[in-house]
Design a protein around this motif. Structure first.
Motif, short mmCIF file in Angstrom:
data_model
loop_
_atom_site.label_atom_id
_atom_site.label_comp_id
_atom_site.label_asym_id
_atom_site.label_seq_id
_atom_site.Cartn_x
_atom_site.Cartn_y
_atom_site.Cartn_z
N GLU A 15 18.89 40.68 28.52
CA GLU A 15 18.25 40.73 29.85
C GLU A 15 19.08 39.99 30.90
N LYS A 16 20.34 39.69 30.53
CA LYS A 16 21.32 39.04 31.42
C LYS A 16 20.93 37.62 31.82
N ASP A 17 20.42 36.87 30.84
CA ASP A 17 20.12 35.45 31.05
C ASP A 17 21.35 34.64 30.66
N LYS A 18 22.04 34.10 31.67
CA LYS A 18 23.28 33.36 31.43
C LYS A 18 23.04 32.10 30.58
N HIS A 19 21.90 31.47 30.75
CA HIS A 19 21.61 30.26 29.98
C HIS A 19 21.49 30.58 28.49
N ALA A 20 20.96 31.73 28.18
CA ALA A 20 20.85 32.13 26.78
C ALA A 20 22.25 32.37 26.20
N ASP A 26 27.44 27.76 22.84
CA ASP A 26 27.48 26.37 22.37
C ASP A 26 27.20 26.29 20.87
N LYS A 27 26.29 27.11 20.41
CA LYS A 27 25.91 27.07 19.00
C LYS A 27 26.99 27.64 18.08
N TYR A 28 27.63 28.72 18.51
CA TYR A 28 28.53 29.44 17.60
C TYR A 28 30.01 29.33 17.94
N LEU A 31 32.28 27.82 15.13
CA LEU A 31 32.34 28.68 13.95
C LEU A 31 33.21 29.91 14.23
N LEU A 32 32.99 30.54 15.39
CA LEU A 32 33.74 31.75 15.72
C LEU A 32 35.22 31.42 15.93
N TYR A 33 35.48 30.27 16.58
CA TYR A 33 36.87 29.87 16.80
C TYR A 33 37.57 29.63 15.46
N SER A 34 36.94 28.88 14.60
CA SER A 34 37.52 28.58 13.29
C SER A 34 37.78 29.86 12.51
N GLU A 47 40.91 31.59 20.80
CA GLU A 47 40.03 31.36 21.95
C GLU A 47 39.74 32.67 22.68
N GLU A 48 40.79 33.49 22.84
CA GLU A 48 40.60 34.78 23.51
C GLU A 48 39.64 35.68 22.72
N ILE A 49 39.73 35.63 21.42
CA ILE A 49 38.84 36.44 20.58
C ILE A 49 37.39 35.99 20.75
N VAL A 50 37.17 34.68 20.76
CA VAL A 50 35.82 34.16 20.96
C VAL A 50 35.29 34.61 22.33
N GLN A 51 36.14 34.51 23.36
CA GLN A 51 35.72 34.95 24.69
C GLN A 51 35.39 36.44 24.69
N GLU A 52 36.21 37.23 24.01
CA GLU A 52 35.99 38.67 23.95
C GLU A 52 34.65 38.98 23.26
N VAL A 53 34.36 38.23 22.21
CA VAL A 53 33.08 38.44 21.50
C VAL A 53 31.92 38.12 22.43
#
Length: 186
Positions: A15-20, A26-28, A31-34, A47-53
């Motif tokens: 629903e395009k909630d930026k805070h969510a 913050d939570k993942y 883990l995603l970076y590692s 880092e780019e991959i995490v941003q892309e995700v």
């Protein structure tokens, strides 16, 4: 935060909630970076991959359904696929290069990144060590080396269904190990 919280955050992101999105990031993020770093061995690319995700999540690419499994597993699968796309793109770029240029840039990660990565690596390695040897090999081939399940079946010479079953059991075991260690069992 449990499965319900992830689902709620995911729905709010849709629903395009930026805070969510920030909360999921913050939570993942670690883990995603590692996970990405293990696949591409390049901190900037990880880092780019995490941003892309996260961008894919924001744009609604791919649809998460709780009936198909945990949100974190779905997110890791998306990360794995994004990392594989990155590696394929890099390989294509390297094959198209006529002249090889020497890069003089320092590609070493910063001290903070190395410490974080080491901690994550030790957690994952510790959890991986609790798997059976055949599960360890299959998880390594699938998640860290990017082979398809069909290719893994060829490599280890077992039926495709067995590969899928071992991956499923290994992930279930790893999830339990990692959640137990963090103390946030659901």
């Amino acid at each position: 935060m449990g499965k319900h919280d992830d689902l709620t955050l995911y729905q709010r992101v849709q629903e395009k909630d930026k805070h969510a999105l920030e909360a999921l990031y913050d939570k993942y993020e670690r883990l995603l970076y590692s996970f990405s770093y293990k696949m591409v061995s390049d901190p900037q690319a990880a880092e780019e991959i995490v941003q892309e995700v996260m961008i894919k999540l924001w744009k609604g690419k791919g649809v998460y359904s709780p009936e198909q499994g945990k949100f974190s597993s779905w997110l890791l699968t998306m990360t794995r696929n994004t990392a594989i796309d990155y590696l394929r793109k890099q390989q294509k770029v390297n094959n198209e290069e006529v002249h090889t240029e020497v890069e003089l840039q320092d590609k070493q990660p910063g001290l903070e990144q190395m410490v974080e990565w080491k901690e994550q690596r030790e957690r994952i390695r510790g959890a991986m060590n609790t798997l059976k040897e055949d599960q360890q090999k299959i998880i390594d081939l699938f998640y860290f080396k990017g082979y398809s399940q069909t290719k893994i079946a060829e490599i280890v010479d077992i039926p495709l269904g067995t590969v899928k079953g071992r991956i499923r059991l290994a992930l279930k075991h790893l999830k339990a190990e990692l959640y137990e260690e963090r103390g946030d069992l659901q």
